[in-house]
Design an enzyme around this catalytic site. Structure first.
Site: not given
Length: 369
Positions: A121, A143, A185, A227, A237, A242, A246, A249, A253, A267
Site C-alpha cells: 500500500r 503520475k 516537453e 511543472k 488534476e 494541471r 496535457n 498530448h 496519444h 512520445h
C-alpha cells in the site's frame, strides 16, 4: 546545481538539477536509505552507461546496490512487467519505509513509481531520470502508470517521489533523437504558460540540444519549476490547472496509439506534433492567430521534430485518430476536454470540442502539405 522544491499539501520534495549528481548519489540519497542495500530498477541502457557510477557512489557509503533490469521501450509498461517487478521487490524484503531507486527514462520511472504505489500500500521511491523528457516531465509530479490494450497510462496512481536527481551528464549518452524528443516537453512549458521562455528557447534551442552546460541547466530548471508550480496548485488534476500540462498530448496519444506505441513515433515527437495540431485547431476555431500557430510550427521544425502528420503516411483517416481519443483518461461524462491555445504562452481548457469536428480537421491535416 539548481534546486527546485515541489510544495504539496503537508509535504515537499526537491528536484535537483545539475551535473555530477549520480557520481554523488550516495550522499544525496543517504537520508532515504535505512538498510545496507538499495534496490535499483534500471533501464538496461541506462545501467550500461551509468551503473558503475551509481554502484561506486553507493558503495562508498557502505550501501550494496541490488539491480533489477527493465527492457527499454513502452512494452515494459505492462501488467506482466509490473507483476515481475513487484514480486522481485517483495523478494528483496522492501518495506513501507524503504525507498526504491528508478534509473532511466519515463518508462522505468512510471513502472517503478506504480509498483511502489501499490507495494504494501505504498513505499518510497527516488527518481534518477536519465533522459531529457523524464527530467523535465515524467519524473516530477507523481503520475505513475502502465499501458493496456485500451490505451496508454490508463492504469496507474498518483505517487510522489521523495527526491528527483536530474543529472545533466546523463544526457551526453542519450541518442540525438531521444534528446530532441525530450526538447518537445521543454518547448511545451513555454507554449502553455511562458511566452518569454518560448522566445528564449527559439534563440537558444541549438545550444540546449548541443548540451551547452549553462543553457541546458536553465532550460531544464525552468521547465521543472513550471511543472512544480502547476503540480503544487493541482496535484491530482481536479481543478483544471494541471490539465494544461496535457497540451499536445490528446492529439499526440492518438498518434502514438495509431503507430502502436512503437519507436516509429517517440512520445516527445508525438507531443511536438500534438502541439502543432492543437495550435492549428485553435486557429481553425479562431482562438489563436495563424501567425502564432505558424511560429510554433517553425520552432518545432527548428528543433528537428516532426510537425506534419501527412508526412507520416498513416493508413487511417481522421475518424480513426479521433476514435483513439475516446479512450483518453481525461474523458468526463462522455466529453473530452482539449487543451488549446489563445496565444503562445496562454493555454486554455476547452470543453466544447466535438470529436466529429476534430476528425474533419485531422482529415485536412492528413492530406495537407
Amino acid at each position: 546545481m539548481a534546486v527546485i522544491p515541489v510544495e504539496l499539501a503537508g509535504r515537499r520534495y526537491e528536484v535537483r538539477v545539475g551535473p555530477g549528481l549520480l557520481a554523488d548519489l550516495g550522499a544525496h540519497a543517504k537520508p532515504f536509505l535505512r538498510k545496507s542495500h538499495a534496490c535499483i530498477v534500471a533501464d538496461r541502457n541506462a545501467r550500461k552507461h551509468w551503473g558503475e557510477t551509481v554502484a561506486r557512489s553507493l558503495q562508498a557509503e557502505g550501501i550494496e546496490p541490488r539491480w533489477y533490469d527493465v527492457a527499454p521501450g513502452e512494452a515494459s509498461k505492462s501488467w506482466e512487467s509490473l507483476a515481475h517487478l513487484t514480486d522481485w521487490l517483495l523478494g528483496q524484503g522492501v518495506e513501507r519505509g524503504d525507498h526504491v531507486f528508478a534509473l532511466g527514462g519515463g518508462v522505468v520511472g512510471d513502472l517503478t513509481g506504480f509498483a511502489c504505489a501499490i507495494l504494501k500500500r505504498g513505499c518510497g521511491f527516488v527518481q534518477l531520470p536519465t533522459t531529457l523528457l523524464a527530467q523535465v516531465d515524467s519524473s516530477v509530479g507523481g503520475k505513475t502508470a502502465i499501458n493496456t490494450a485500451a490505451g496508454k497510462n490508463l492504469i496507474g496512481a498518483f505517487h510522489q517521489p521523495s527526491l528527483v536527481l536530474a543529472d545533466l551528464d546523463t544526457l551526453a549518452t542519450l541518442p540525438e533523437r531521444e534528446l530532441r524528443a525530450g526538447f518537445a516537453e521543454v518547448l511545451k512549458y513555454g507554449v502553455l504558460g511562458d511566452r518569454d521562455f518560448f522566445a528564449w528557447l527559439e534563440a537558444h534551442a541549438q545550444a540546449v540540444l548541443a548540451l551547452d552546460p549553462a543553457d541546458l541547466e536553465r532550460a531544464v530548471a525552468t521547465s521543472v519549476a513550471a511543472k512544480a508550480r502547476i503540480v503544487a496548485e493541482d496535484e491530482r488534476e481536479t481543478s483544471g490547472a494541471r490539465a494544461m500540462l496535457n497540451l499536445g498530448h490528446t492529439f499526440g496519444h492518438a498518434l502514438e496509439a495509431e503507430t502502436g506505441f512503437s519507436n516509429r513515433l517517440l512520445h516527445g515527437e508525438a507531443v511536438a506534433l500534438g502541439m502543432v495540431l492543437a495550435a492549428r485547431y485553435s486557429a481553425r476555431r479562431g482562438d489563436i492567430s495563424l501567425t502564432d500557430a505558424e511560429r510554433l510550427t517553425r520552432a518545432v521544425d527548428a528543433a528537428g521534430l516532426p510537425s506534419e502528420i501527412a508526412a507520416m503516411q498513416l493508413p487511417c483517416d481522421g475518424r480513426a485518430l479521433a476514435d483513439h481519443m475516446l479512450h483518453d483518461k481525461k474523458m468526463d461524462a462522455g466529453t473530452l476536454p482539449f487543451i488549446l491555445l489563445r496565444s503562445i504562452g496562454a493555454a486554455c481548457l476547452a470543453r466544447d470540442v466535438a470529436l466529429d469536428d476534430v476528425a474533419a480537421f485531422l482529415d485536412e491535416q492528413l492530406q495537407a502539405h
